[in-house]
Scaffold this active site. Structure first.
Site: not given
Length: 358
Positions: A7, A9, A13, A177, A206
């Site tokens: 991940g 990109a 990441g 999630y 967050n």
């Protein structure tokens, strides 16, 4: 150190790739760049690039050749829209992690840093004046509809005092999630025991900052507010705006990943997973964050709506003491400065309903 960033990109990441390079490491990026997740080609990282899905075992095997460690960021994020998203979340987050760990076991890669999340805790820490530390259950829809947002003591109904949650607090995921993020940790722990590997889960709070996705129901609250401001609209704040969160700048999160990778044996014992809260230790209310962001952007001012989402928690703020003491990491971007930057920073284009992000 040669580090595979799954991940790489994406929002977080790509910042990790930049931080690794700045610290003299050699990042290798694996990302599928699915059109639904990246409707416009994102800036490709200045690193070795592999265009593949983390669930593609052959591609992951190839990506791991010569790699010393893995920084696993690939995930479908956010609360989502409804339970119909469950197969996508489980497929991307948990199947993807299982494929990656299986390939690592076969390839002899024994160091993992996982993008964990504070959502595994459910509600944060609460204390009752009469009963001490308590664990309130999920908030009832009838209470939310009536504007009773604060969870009461489950034993006596007394108002509770919110505090900082530590890594040893029991897990209590409240939505799909969150459940997949906890399952990722369990998979990583099982992998570490099986191969005598070292695994770290950085439980992000967050995260916000430049390059955050826009106009998506799967992003965090900071992205919602920034997207509204970009459209010239007032940010809409749910409940009464008094929800407390820990907002952490993405560059600080990237630095935490580098610290965990470089710490080696200091970060975790062999054959185990160690969790670290990764927050600013400077809690803010959601309403206060919206006001600070709107002011830095030049308006319009936020509107508190009283609306709510089932599955949201009232307060969740971190104690990041463990990562400070063991890894020497601490957040360096002050809230006011970070929000001022974020108010003007570009965002990533994202469709209204993205597919799973590898």
């Amino acid at each position: 150190m040669r580090v595979l960033v799954t991940g790489g990109a994406g929002f977080i990441g790509s910042h990790i790739v930049t931080a690794l390079t700045a610290h003299g490491h050699e990042p290798v990026v694996l990302d599928a760049l699915l059109p639904a997740a990246h409707p416009a080609p994102p800036p490709l990282p200045d690193a070795e690039w592999i265009h593949a899905d983390v669930r593609d075992r052959g591609a992951v095997d190839a990506a791991l050749r010569g790699v010393d460690a893995v920084c696993h960021q690939a995930a479908m994020v956010g609360l989502g829209k409804d339970f119909a998203d469950a197969p996508d979340y489980v497929g991307c987050n948990d199947l993807g992690t299982a494929v990656l760990l299986t390939a690592m076991a076969a390839g002899g890669v024994r160091t993992l840093v996982l993008a964990g999340s504070m959502v595994v805790y459910g509600e944060g820490r609460y204390d009752c004046p009469r009963h001490g530390w308590v664990r309130p259950g999920p908030r009832a829809e009838a209470d939310l509809a009536a504007g009773r947002f604060e969870p009461p003591c489950p034993q006596c109904g007394t108002p509770l005092v919110a505090g900082l949650v530590g890594e040893d607090a029991p897990a209590d995921p409240r939505n799909v999630y969150a459940t997949t993020k906890l399952a990722q940790e369990h998979l990583a722990a099982a992998w570490a025991r099986a191969v005598d590997g070292r695994a770290v889960s950085l439980r992000y709070h967050n995260v916000y900052g430049p390059g955050m996705p826009r106009d998506t129901p799967y992003a965090g609250v900071a992205s919602f507010f920034r997207s509204a401001l970009a459209r010239g609209e007032a940010p809409t704040v749910f409940e009464d705006g008094g929800q407390r969160r820990d907002f952490i700048h993405v560059r600080d999160v990237a630095a935490a990943n580098v610290a965990a990778l470089e710490a080696g044996a200091e970060a975790t014992e062999a054959g185990a997973l160690t969790a670290y809260n990764t927050g600013s230790d400077d809690p803010q209310t959601v309403g206060g964050m919206a006001a600070a962001l709107a002011a830095a952007h030049g308006g319009p001012a936020p509107v508190v709506t009283g609306e709510y989402r089932l599955g949201d928690v009232r307060h969740i703020t971190a104690s990041s003491r463990r990562i400070r003491e063991r890894l020497g990491w601490r957040a360096t971007v002050p809230f006011v400065d970070g929000m001022a930057e974020f108010a003007r920073a570009p965002q990533r284009a994202t469709p209204l309903r993205p597919a799973p992000v590898p």
